[in-house]
Scaffold this active site. Structure first.
Site: not given
Length: 409
Positions: A186, A282, A354
């Site tokens: 991330s 995502d 994610h």
């Protein structure tokens, strides 16, 4: 009598199915829970250098030593955890229980997935030195503001944290690494792109060095209102943390600094090999780039964003359009070496998720997403060791799906 036999057989089959389910669940749990307990190291000496978390506490990392043939090989992972774009949001981070603003609140991460020291769970990197850089600055390790406001005591010093952790690891043996991977999830995945060439420059010229961002390829595309609301968010981060000085000059010399937080404007100039792991659906990007609250004031997308089974046909079509935008942006941002699989690799699936490398189920679990019949762990290993072509994208018409869950039988 026949009815009794039929009933007994039916009950037996039910019990067998239940046993199969229990075995499957136990197997999944064993793969999820088979993790290494690794202590945290706090760099107290970093405080005098000003390399501190948002609240002024010392930076931290977790380090599990390599063994066997992996003693001179290093995998360094940058933890994710979002960003803060205002004084208010940064103060909130300081008090978060997950430690993304203060090392005083950090708890240990278990080492699983790409961090596992078990060959069966992490065949490509299990015996490497494995490190997690703990994240507590709120700007993907890019900020460096000297002045500290006494009213808030907030320190925007992420770039110093990255440097001081790297210096400590170099002293522990990274300086003689034969192989090294810089990874991240991330906001940490974004950091692994932003710092990729800098990382490579600190290692011997003879080292094989590559970067693997996981869910860090944030795309600059319009949201459902036809605007770029997320761009404003990135612009505020860069301004607050004074990140521009630590962003690639090849980007900031021709773009607004806020745009240089987007990989598509950075990656073309990166010389170090990069492998992008991402979902074309995502979940963070769908919720914050495609359909942020500011673009969805009536909340018409709320149920769909939380659970894709709640999406209407129109919403699913919009998700597929986002996927198309994501793929176009990815290809345009990979740079001149985009068709050279040794320099630019990718694993782009259709999971509504994610981050996938730090979870054993999605890294190399029984229900892991697979492309070309290979899980992420296998594809990344093939790319790093240059054993196979590794630019894989899921089918263009595939709808978003839940991944890493028990199959329905």
């Amino acid at each position: 009598m026949q009815d009794w036999v039929f009933l007994a057989i039916t009950r037996m089959m039910t019990i067998i199915r239940l046993c199969q389910w229990l075995c499957l669940i136990l197997l999944m749990l064993s793969k999820t829970e088979c993790s290494d307990d690794v202590e945290m190291t706090f760099i107290q000496s970093a405080v005098v250098k000003g390399a501190v978390c948002l609240d002024g506490s010392p930076p931290a990392y977790q380090f599990d030593k390599g063994f066997g043939e992996g003693v001179d090989k290093w995998l360094i992972h940058i933890q994710g955890g979002g960003w803060c774009e205002s004084t208010k949001s940064c103060l909130l981070r300081v008090n978060m229980s997950n430690g993304v603003g203060s090392s005083t609140r950090m708890t240990k991460f278990n080492f699983t997935g790409v961090f596992s020291s078990k060959k069966e769970f992490n065949p490509g990197f299990y015996n490497w030195n494995r490190v997690i850089m703990r994240y507590c600055d709120g700007a993907s390790f890019t900020g460096d503001v000297e002045k500290v406001d006494p009213a808030t005591n907030l320190h925007y010093r992420g770039a110093r944290i990255f440097n001081v952790i790297l210096e400590e690891l170099l002293a522990k043996g990274l300086y003689k690494a034969s192989s090294a991977l810089l990874t991240g999830c991330s906001s940490g995945g974004l950091a692994s792109i932003l710092h990729c060439d800098k990382f490579r420059a600190r290692l011997p010229s003879t080292s094989q060095v590559k970067c693997v961002p996981d869910a860090g390829y944030f795309v600059h595309v319009k949201d459902i209102s036809g605007k770029y609301h997320f761009e404003k968010f990135f612009t505020k981060i860069v301004k607050l943390h004074k990140s521009e000085i630590n962003l690639p000059s090849s980007c900031t010399s021709k773009n607004k600094p806020g745009l240089c937080f987007y990989p598509q404007f950075i990656l073309p100039e990166i010389k170090t090999p990069v492998f992008v792991i991402n979902s074309a659906y995502d979940s963070y990007q769908v919720q914050n780039i495609l359909a942020p609250k500011k673009a969805d004031r009536h909340g018409s997308s709320s149920a769909c964003k939380l659970n894709i089974s709640n999406c209407s046909p129109t919403q699913l079509k919009r998700l597929q359009d986002f996927r198309s935008d994501f793929i176009k942006t990815l290809w345009s941002g990979l740079g001149k070496s985009s068709f050279n699989s040794t320099s630019r690799g990718m694993f782009i699936n259709s999971c509504y998720s994610h981050c996938q490398t730090g979870n054993q189920i999605t890294w190399l679990g029984d229900t892991a997403s697979k492309l070309d019949n290979k899980a992420i762990a296998e594809v990344v290993s093939d790319w790093f060791y240059e054993r196979n072509t590794t630019q894989l994208i899921d089918h263009q018409h595939k709808l978003p799906q839940e991944c890493g869950v028990l199959p329905i039988r």
